[in-house]
Design an enzyme around this catalytic site. Structure first.
Site, PDB file in Angstrom:
ATOM      1  N   ASP A   9       0.779  -1.261   0.036  1.00 28.37           N
ATOM      2  CA  ASP A   9       0.141  -0.038   0.118  1.00 28.37           C
ATOM      3  C   ASP A   9       0.902   1.041   0.046  1.00 28.37           C
ATOM      4  O   ASP A   9       2.051   1.211   0.571  1.00 28.37           O
ATOM      5  CB  ASP A   9      -0.860   0.175   1.346  1.00 28.37           C
ATOM      6  CG  ASP A   9      -1.700   1.321   1.547  1.00 28.37           C
ATOM      7  OD1 ASP A   9      -2.317   1.481   0.648  1.00 28.37           O
ATOM      8  OD2 ASP A   9      -1.495   1.878   2.665  1.00 28.37           O
TER       9      ASP A   9
ATOM     10  N   ASP B 235      -0.118   4.982   0.583  1.00 28.53           N
ATOM     11  CA  ASP B 235      -0.187   6.148   1.646  1.00 28.53           C
ATOM     12  C   ASP B 235      -0.291   5.747   3.132  1.00 28.53           C
ATOM     13  O   ASP B 235      -1.465   4.694   3.216  1.00 28.53           O
ATOM     14  CB  ASP B 235      -1.440   6.839   1.306  1.00 28.53           C
ATOM     15  CG  ASP B 235      -1.313   7.481  -0.182  1.00 28.53           C
ATOM     16  OD1 ASP B 235      -0.096   7.662  -0.587  1.00 28.53           O
ATOM     17  OD2 ASP B 235      -2.276   7.903  -0.651  1.00 28.53           O
TER      18      ASP B 235
HETATM   19 MG   LIG Z   1      -2.955   3.305   3.367  1.00 34.24          MG
END
Ligand SMILES: [Mg+2]
Ligand SMILES: [Zn+2]
Length: 187
Positions: free
Chosen positions: A8, A10
């Site tokens: 992932d 962010d």
């Molecule tokens: Mg995230």
């Protein structure tokens, strides 16, 4: 077939910035480049999978996401590290931009981005991992047959305190570099 670590973006690779809408707000964690380089050296494909509903919401252009990923690529290259693919979902069912307002198969927790990367890069999903700060990251990985690791950065601490039924974390660790250490010990 290559094993992969799906990351992932962010809150996992980068500081969580709400909707990251300009480069000045793009901040790497101090260990992010090292983490990716260690995975490169261990022979894992490194694949970013990120929901970017800000495109659908009209908060930034799709071209900004490409620009952010070019910026990241340069940072990784300067540190001798490499991301093998960036995959993002630009959609949201309630988006403001008609072209991107849809129920899609690629928005996490659905596994569309993982499957797309697996097809593009010939990945062995059963031997792969997903690292994220939210359960929807791990759910996407789990649906595609990967093992999941939850990190406590970004939204990770609140995720940890609110387990999601049916979504399994093989490990919960403080951050991405710990997740990589865990993966390298396991594999
Ligand atoms: Mg995230
Ligand atoms: Zn999508």
């Amino acid at each position: 077939m290559t094993r992969a670590v799906f990351l992932d973006r962010d809150g996992t690779m980068l500081e969580e910035a709400g909707y990251l809408d300009r480069l000045e707000r793009l901040a790497f964690f101090p260990y992010t480049v090292d983490a990716v380089r260690l995975l490169n050296r261990a022979g894992f494909a490194v694949v970013v999978v990120t929901n970017q509903a800000g495109i659908s919401r009209g908060l930034f252009e799709e071209s900004f996401v490409a620009e952010a990923h070019r910026h990241m690529t340069a940072r990784f290259a300067a540190g001798g590290a490499r991301v093998d693919g960036y995959y993002y979902c630009p959609h949201h069912p309630d988006g403001a931009v008609p072209r991107f307002r849809q129920r899609c198969e690629c928005r996490k927790p659905l596994p569309g981005l993982v499957y797309q990367a697996a097809a593009d890069l010939s990945l062995d999903l059963a031997g792969s991992y997903m690292v994220g700060d939210r359960w929807h990251d791990l759910a996407a990985g789990q649906a595609a047959g990967t093992r999941g690791i939850l990190v406590r950065t970004g939204y990770g601490r609140s995720s940890e305190s609110a387990p999601q039924h049916g979504v399994v974390a093989a490990a919960v660790v403080d951050n991405l570099i710990e997740a990589v250490s865990w993966i390298l010990r396991e594999s």
